[in-house]
Design a protein around this motif. Structure first.
Motif, mmCIF file in Angstrom:
data_model
loop_
_atom_site.group_PDB
_atom_site.id
_atom_site.type_symbol
_atom_site.label_atom_id
_atom_site.label_comp_id
_atom_site.label_asym_id
_atom_site.label_seq_id
_atom_site.Cartn_x
_atom_site.Cartn_y
_atom_site.Cartn_z
ATOM 1 N N MET A 1 -19.527 78.341 -21.022
ATOM 2 C CA MET A 1 -18.155 78.209 -20.559
ATOM 3 C C MET A 1 -18.196 78.191 -19.037
ATOM 4 S SD MET A 1 -14.934 77.951 -21.405
ATOM 5 C CE MET A 1 -14.936 78.447 -23.100
ATOM 6 N N LEU A 2 -17.679 77.121 -18.443
ATOM 7 C CA LEU A 2 -17.682 76.961 -16.988
ATOM 8 C C LEU A 2 -16.273 77.132 -16.439
ATOM 9 C CD1 LEU A 2 -19.671 73.604 -16.775
ATOM 10 C CD2 LEU A 2 -20.603 75.877 -16.444
ATOM 11 N N ILE A 3 -16.153 77.851 -15.339
ATOM 12 C CA ILE A 3 -14.891 77.954 -14.629
ATOM 13 C C ILE A 3 -14.917 76.816 -13.606
ATOM 14 C CG2 ILE A 3 -13.439 79.373 -13.133
ATOM 15 C CD1 ILE A 3 -15.003 81.820 -14.375
ATOM 16 N N LEU A 4 -14.056 75.834 -13.786
ATOM 17 C CA LEU A 4 -14.045 74.652 -12.922
ATOM 18 C C LEU A 4 -13.110 74.901 -11.742
ATOM 19 C CD1 LEU A 4 -13.940 71.911 -15.685
ATOM 20 C CD2 LEU A 4 -15.945 72.878 -14.525
ATOM 21 N N LEU A 5 -13.667 74.803 -10.537
ATOM 22 C CA LEU A 5 -12.913 75.108 -9.322
ATOM 23 C C LEU A 5 -12.519 73.849 -8.571
ATOM 24 C CD1 LEU A 5 -15.169 77.957 -7.861
ATOM 25 C CD2 LEU A 5 -13.040 78.221 -9.153
ATOM 26 N N ASP A 6 -11.326 73.875 -7.987
ATOM 27 C CA ASP A 6 -10.945 72.869 -6.999
ATOM 28 C C ASP A 6 -11.430 73.449 -5.682
ATOM 29 O OD1 ASP A 6 -9.748 71.327 -5.031
ATOM 30 O OD2 ASP A 6 -7.911 71.016 -6.192
ATOM 31 N N ILE A 7 -12.683 73.193 -5.354
ATOM 32 C CA ILE A 7 -13.331 73.835 -4.209
ATOM 33 C C ILE A 7 -12.662 73.468 -2.895
ATOM 34 C CG2 ILE A 7 -15.135 72.098 -3.840
ATOM 35 C CD1 ILE A 7 -15.646 75.929 -3.781
ATOM 36 N N GLU A 8 -12.118 72.273 -2.818
ATOM 37 C CA GLU A 8 -11.430 71.858 -1.592
ATOM 38 C C GLU A 8 -10.175 72.693 -1.372
ATOM 39 O OE1 GLU A 8 -10.419 67.776 0.769
ATOM 40 O OE2 GLU A 8 -11.450 67.690 -1.149
ATOM 41 N N LYS A 9 -9.391 72.870 -2.413
ATOM 42 C CA LYS A 9 -8.169 73.671 -2.316
ATOM 43 C C LYS A 9 -8.522 75.130 -1.997
ATOM 44 C CE LYS A 9 -4.767 72.484 -4.968
ATOM 45 N NZ LYS A 9 -3.930 72.258 -6.140
ATOM 46 N N LEU A 10 -9.566 75.639 -2.612
ATOM 47 C CA LEU A 10 -10.003 77.013 -2.390
ATOM 48 C C LEU A 10 -10.446 77.222 -0.935
ATOM 49 C CD1 LEU A 10 -10.615 79.805 -3.672
ATOM 50 C CD2 LEU A 10 -12.922 78.960 -4.094
ATOM 51 N N MET A 11 -11.267 76.313 -0.430
ATOM 52 C CA MET A 11 -11.822 76.465 0.913
ATOM 53 C C MET A 11 -10.805 76.224 2.014
ATOM 54 S SD MET A 11 -14.925 77.433 1.024
ATOM 55 C CE MET A 11 -15.074 78.369 -0.449
ATOM 56 N N THR A 12 -9.752 75.455 1.717
ATOM 57 C CA THR A 12 -8.746 75.164 2.749
ATOM 58 C C THR A 12 -7.502 76.041 2.605
ATOM 59 O OG1 THR A 12 -7.852 73.341 1.419
ATOM 60 C CG2 THR A 12 -9.509 72.766 3.082
ATOM 61 N N SER A 13 -7.543 77.033 1.705
ATOM 62 C CA SER A 13 -6.388 77.918 1.543
ATOM 63 C C SER A 13 -6.260 78.804 2.785
ATOM 64 C CB SER A 13 -6.545 78.770 0.275
ATOM 65 O OG SER A 13 -7.657 79.635 0.402
ATOM 66 N N PRO A 14 -5.038 79.203 3.125
ATOM 67 C CA PRO A 14 -4.811 79.988 4.356
ATOM 68 C C PRO A 14 -5.639 81.287 4.424
ATOM 69 C CG PRO A 14 -2.724 79.241 3.435
ATOM 70 C CD PRO A 14 -3.797 78.891 2.437
ATOM 71 N N GLU A 15 -5.849 81.971 3.289
ATOM 72 C CA GLU A 15 -6.591 83.248 3.336
ATOM 73 C C GLU A 15 -8.067 83.065 3.686
ATOM 74 O OE1 GLU A 15 -6.257 82.210 -1.110
ATOM 75 O OE2 GLU A 15 -4.865 82.329 0.559
#
Length: 159
Positions: free
Chosen positions: A141-155
Motif C-alpha cells: 500500500m503506497l501513500i501517493l503524495l503531491d510532492i509539489e504541493k507539499l514542498m510549496t506549502s507555506p509551512e
C-alpha cells in the motif's frame, strides 16, 4: 483487429502513471517520477540558522544551492539514523530544486487509475490536499503524495 488492440493498449499505457517509491520507517510513499531530477547518497548539508527543524540545511549541487528537507522530521516520524541506505531525492518543482531525505528508495512503479483509491479522512501530519490517493500493488500500500504541493506549502518556508 490488431489496430483495435493497439489503440486499447495505448489508452491503458497513457492512463498509467509512474511513481518513485520510497520508505520512511514502515510506511511506503510514492511521488510522480516526472518531478524527480536525481537520487543521491546522503551527505551532511550546511546548516542554515533559524530554518525550520525539518530543513536540514543546504548543499551545493553543481552550482545550485539546494535546500534539504528531512521528510521524517516533516512528517513527525521517529528520528532515524543516517546510514548507507539513506538517500536524497532531488526534485525539480517549478524551476525550484529541493532535496528530500528518505530512509531508502524502493523502485519505480506504474499504477493504473483503478489501482489508486482516495485517501481516507483521517487526522494526519500530512495535509490531506497533499495526498493524491492510496496505491495498491499486490500486498503493498503506497501513500501517493503531491510532492509539489507539499514542498510549496507555506509551512515549508521554501517558496
Amino acid at each position: 483487429m490488431e489496430a483495435v488492440a493497439s489503440k486499447t493498449e495505448e489508452a491503458t499505457t497513457a492512463a498509467a502513471r509512474e511513481y518513485l517509491t520510497f520508505r520512511l520507517g514502515q510506511e511506503e510513499y510514492g511521488i510522480d517520477i516526472l518531478k524527480v531530477q536525481e537520487i543521491r547518497g546522503y551527505e551532511p548539508p550546511t546548516r542554515i540558522a533559524h530554518a525550520p527543524e525539518f530543513v536540514k540545511g543546504v548543499v551545493n549541487l553543481r552550482g545550485t544551492i539546494v535546500p534539504i528537507v528531512d521528510m521524517r522530521l516533516r512528517f513527525h516520524c521517529a528520528q532515524a539514523a543516517y546510514d548507507s541506505f539513506t538517500v536524497v531525492i532531488v526534485l525539480n518543482l517549478h524551476q525550484r530544486v529541493v532535496g528530500i531525505v528518505v530512509d531508502s528508495v524502493s523502485d519505480v512503479l506504474e499504477l493504473l487509475p483503478e489501482q489508486i483509491r482516495p485517501a481516507p479522512e483521517v487526522e494526519s501530519s500530512i495535509d490531506k490536499a497533499c495526498i493524491t490517493g492510496l496505491g495498491s500493488v499486490g500486498e503493498r500500500m503506497l501513500i501517493l503524495l503531491d510532492i509539489e504541493k507539499l514542498m510549496t506549502s507555506p509551512e515549508m518556508g521554501l517558496v
